[in-house]
Design an enzyme around this catalytic site. Structure first.
Site, PDB file in Angstrom:
ATOM      1  N   CYS A   7      37.191  38.941  47.020  1.00  0.00           N
ATOM      2  CA  CYS A   7      37.392  38.335  48.342  1.00  0.00           C
ATOM      3  C   CYS A   7      37.823  36.876  48.258  1.00  0.00           C
ATOM      4  CB  CYS A   7      36.145  38.515  49.207  1.00  0.00           C
ATOM      5  SG  CYS A   7      34.702  37.523  48.720  1.00  0.00           S
ATOM      6  N   HIS A  55      30.963  36.493  51.591  1.00  0.00           N
ATOM      7  CA  HIS A  55      32.247  37.183  51.774  1.00  0.00           C
ATOM      8  C   HIS A  55      33.168  36.298  52.596  1.00  0.00           C
ATOM      9  CE1 HIS A  55      34.862  40.691  51.686  1.00  0.00           C
ATOM     10  NE2 HIS A  55      35.139  40.487  52.978  1.00  0.00           N
ATOM     11  N   HIS A  83      41.412  40.856  54.104  1.00  0.00           N
ATOM     12  CA  HIS A  83      40.394  40.565  53.086  1.00  0.00           C
ATOM     13  C   HIS A  83      40.425  41.630  51.997  1.00  0.00           C
ATOM     14  CE1 HIS A  83      37.004  43.402  54.591  1.00  0.00           C
ATOM     15  NE2 HIS A  83      38.119  43.747  55.188  1.00  0.00           N
TER      16      HIS A  83
END
Length: 348
Positions: A264, A312, A324
């Site tokens: 990520c 994240h 993402h």
């Protein structure tokens, strides 16, 4: 070439926080809930499937947290390695300077010896640690001005050398500790991912297929939002958005920063690097890499940080969507900005 189409119902309603097997197992789950409380769960494998799927989701979340710890430790290790190398180089140059000075003063001692004997004060030159002797003023009084100056300079350079040796030793110790932390976090990630894979492998074929369709976008129905007319707030944000959208379809790989696979924070770091902007390696670091803005004011190119621990990150691209790198087995993709709890929004 990627074509664009209007936002689908799927894109408006898909949330990662929803149990990924719910659609595939809703009927079985309803049947299970209708059974008497004394019913044997073993007779209803759907309950076990849902539990396994939830455990897989949890393991992937834990693995992502461990991945960000690995990324932080790995980045720190690289910094320490560079710092240690620079210190070692400086220490080597200081040692060379000390050696040259000792050589000059040694030649002076040799000349005195040939002339009838070494002055007692010059015997300190034969010592590896003359500093304590040099602290005595009487020692310098026995030498002429030039000799005393040479010895004072040697004392100063020797002190610098010893300080650099201590700094280098300390930096090397930190480097070794950081390497050990990298190894621990790597094992933690690998252990969690291996456990998740075993649970997935144990699912029946239909349940595994449902899991893949619900949570990992198997490529047969990729969602592409309508971003027509959406303009980022700056040129560098526009370049980062173009880069992150170009990465759509790339596989997730923990610890990776592209250009062919990403985790990520590796994805957002890489995308902004294409715009000439350097971001920290981790999602926690990226949270502080710019100005905080409300989610309601998010613009394309903003970094959306998720979960309370900022473990994240995705990039907002407009129309309520982020791009993402989700988790192992998934591709870089679009998802609704509210797919999981938003911690903050950062504008680099």
């Amino acid at each position: 070439m990627v074509s664009h189409r209007r936002t689908s119902q799927r894109g408006q309603t898909t949330f990662a926080s929803v149990t990924v097997l719910s659609a595939a197992l809703a009927t079985a789950a309803a049947a299970l809930s209708a059974q008497p409380a004394s019913a044997d769960p073993a007779e209803h494998p759907s309950a076990g499937r849902e539990s396994a799927a939830a455990r897989v989701d949890k393991l992937y979340e834990e693995a992502e947290r461990a991945t960000e710890k690995f990324n932080a430790a790995d980045a720190r290790t690289k910094e320490l390695r560079d710092e240690a190398a620079a210190l070692q180089d400086r220490t080597a140059r200081a040692q060379e300077r000390v050696n040259r000075m000792r050589g000059r003063l040694g030649a002076l001692a040799a000349a005195q010896y040939r002339a009838g004997g070494i002055d007692p004060a010059l015997r300190l030159l034969l010592s590896e640690r003359p500093d304590s002797y040099l602290e005595k003023a009487s020692a310098l009084d026995r030498l002429n001005g030039s000799q005393a100056g040479e010895l004072r300079q040697l004392r100063s350079v020797t002190r610098v050398l010893e300080q650099q040796r201590r700094e280098t030793a300390g930096k090397l110790a930190l480097l070794e500790a950081s390497r050990e932390e990298v190894a621990r976090n790597k094992k933690d990630v690998q252990r969690k991912l291996a456990t998740a894979q075993r649970l997935l492998n144990a699912l029946p074929r239909d349940a595994r297929a449902a899991y893949d369709r619900a949570s990992r976008s198997d490529g047969r129905d990729e969602f592409i939002p309508d971003l027509t007319g959406i303009v980022p707030g700056s040129g560098r944000a526009a370049a980062a958005v173009a880069a992150v959208r170009a990465a759509i379809g790339s596989p997730y790989a923990w610890g990776s920063t592209g250009p062919s696979a990403f985790d990520c924070s590796g994805l957002t770091q890489w995308a902004y690097a294409q715009a000439g902007v350097s971001l920290p390696r981790t999602s926690q670091g990226q949270r502080g890499a710019g100005r905080q803005v409300p989610l309601s004011q998010a613009q394309p190119g903003d970094l959306v940080i998720y979960r309370s621990d900022a473990s994240h990150v995705g990039m907002y691209v407009g129309n309520g969507q982020v791009v993402h790198a989700p988790y192992p087995g998934a591709k870089v993709r679009y998802d609704p900005v509210g797919m999981m709890p938003v911690q903050s929004v950062t504008r680099p």
